[in-house]
Design an enzyme around this catalytic site. Structure first.
Site: not given
Ligand SMILES: NC(=O)c1ccc[n+]([C@@H]2O[C@H](COP(=O)([O-])OP(=O)(O)OC[C@H]3O[C@@H](n4cnc5c(N)ncnc54)[C@H](OP(=O)(O)O)[C@@H]3O)[C@@H](O)[C@H]2O)c1
Length: 398
Positions: A150, A155, A180, A213
């Site tokens: 994704d 990004y 997006k 997006h």
């Molecule tokens: N459409 C939108 O507006 C939008 C907005 C936000 C996000 N997104 C998408 O959704 C994805 C995920 O959301 P997000 O990045 O906000 O948050 P998330 O996946 O909920 O959390 C990511 C965080 O959790 C940590 N983490 C991941 N797996 C872990 C584990 N098993 N144990 C401990 N810590 C862990 C990561 O650290 P490390 O990387 O250091 O491991 C990072 O700090 C994004 O990357 C993006 O692709 C889309």
């Protein structure tokens, strides 16, 4: 703290059905080599004959039971589509185009979109996956079996993601690639150039999914809101439909749209309905009404920030209810959340740049209905908190 816009642009640059063979071999009178002729030398011939018949009857009855059991088992797997190989081992395809883990029966490994395309249930999210790290994360993900990435123009890491995909041994056609359209490019004449830029950076000639997006259009070249185009996203959508017709995109969808904004868009004579709505879904912001409405209206949700995003992940992984379920199931707390999201019927997009976590996040299992309900209740019983809440001078959520 909710994430602000300047942070967004930083990267501009039941139990398991354990199938047991009926134990024919340990049935009375049988060994693994065949029938035992117990005491045949001391009994009279009639008794021996009766015994033999009873044994034959017993054997026949058990064979019939075994045959019925096998027929049921085979018919069930046939109806649900047969077996396929995947990184988890054997999976079967479910009735609704859902791959199911053979040993755990229920958790889908993909969802089927209106186009007929199958979107893998777990994606590697790459927001805030920094240059120099993101490529390795993508390679690690593809290696352990992810087939869904994704990404987004904003990004700023599409080039490295594309390079990592090409460096892997996984063919492009086997990978689900999402990007997006950023807010600055909602004007119809800007849509195709923005898409072309994403395609060029990713080094591919099509996307599996392209999303608007945010339901927020910026005026050209800046970040002030174009209220007209924001309130009427139909011209932008029509351009996305053309991108499908041109073969540059296979599916189109939306992101961060609430129910009013979805209905505002879909009240137009759309040629193609949105395939998905990518929204924040987490323990902190579980949005049960949106989940219910989307199910009722056949719109697949994708759960972003499924672990609470960087700001809340540590706290997420220490929630008592989750720790209890983790202990009961042998899953890690992160796996409990990711499993819960899929069980809620959504695609889930955990982000990590650490290979060990990338792998951890890919191994999921169904929660018992009791555990699922406990987590659902815990998540929906507190005041919701939105981790990603940009302030652009417009109320996005109304
Ligand atoms: N459409 C939108 O507006 C939008 C907005 C936000 C996000 N997104 C998408 O959704 C994805 C995920 O959301 P997000 O990045 O906000 O948050 P998330 O996946 O909920 O959390 C990511 C965080 O959790 C940590 N983490 C991941 N797996 C872990 C584990 N098993 N144990 C401990 N810590 C862990 C990561 O650290 P490390 O990387 O250091 O491991 C990072 O700090 C994004 O990357 C993006 O692709 C889309």
């Amino acid at each position: 703290m909710p994430i602000r816009y300047h942070q967004l642009v930083t990267y501009e640059s039941g139990p398991n059905s354990t199938y047991e063979e009926p134990k024919l071999h340990s049935s009375p009178g049988y060994s693994s080599e065949g029938p035992l002729d117990v005491q045949a030398d001391v009994e009279d011939p009639i008794k021996t004959e009766n015994k033999r018949r009873r044994r034959a009857l017993r054997f026949g009855f058990l064979s019939l039971l075994a045959a019925l059991y096998m027929t049921f088992f085979v018919a069930k797997s046939f109806l649900s589509g047969g077996f396929i190989r995947s990184c988890h081992g054997k999976h079967r395809i479910g009735k609704h185009g859902v791959h199911q883990n053979a040993t755990s029966a229920k958790l889908p490994t993909y969802f089927t979109l209106p186009s007929g395309d199958k979107i893998p249930a777990i994606a590697l999210g790459v927001w805030r996956a920094a240059p120099g790290e993101v490529g390795e994360a993508v390679k690690a993900a593809l290696k352990v079996g992810y087939r869904h990435v994704d990404d987004a123009w904003i990004y700023g890491n599409e080039r490295e993601v594309g390079e990592a995909i090409r460096a892997s041994s996984v063919p492009r056609k086997d990978i689900w690639l999402t990007s997006k359209l950023w807010n600055t490019f909602h004007a119809p004449e800007d849509v195709e150039p923005a898409l072309d830029e994403s395609l060029a950076r990713l080094g591919t000639d099509y996307l599996d999914l392209y999303l608007i997006h945010w339901p927020v259009a910026f005026k050209k070249g800046g970040n002030t809101v174009d209220f007209d185009l924001t309130e009427n996203p139909y011209p932008t959508w029509q351009k996305l439909e053309q991108m499908v017709e041109k073969g540059k995109v296979r599916n189109i969808g939306i992101s961060n749209f609430n129910i009013r904004r979805i209905q505002n868009l879909t009240s137009n004579p759309l040629k193609i309905q949105p395939a998905v709505n990518q929204v924040e879904l987490s323990y902190w912001n579980p949005q049960p009404e949106l989940v219910k409405w989307s199910k009722e209206n056949g719109l697949l949700l994708e759960a972003y920030s499924p672990l609470g995003s960087a700001e809340k992940v540590k706290e997420s992984l220490e929630i008592p209810e989750v720790l209890v379920i983790a202990k009961e199931t042998g899953l890690t707390p992160a796996q409990v959340y990711i499993s819960w999201h899929i069980q809620r019927g959504t695609v889930v997009l955990p982000k990590s740049v650490h290979p060990v976590r990338v792998e951890e996040n890919f191994h999921v299992a169904p929660l018992s209905s009791d555990a699922f309900e406990r987590l659902e209740k815990a998540a929906t019983s507190h005041e919701p908190f939105r981790a990603v809440d940009p302030h652009w001078g417009i109320d996005i959520w109304n």
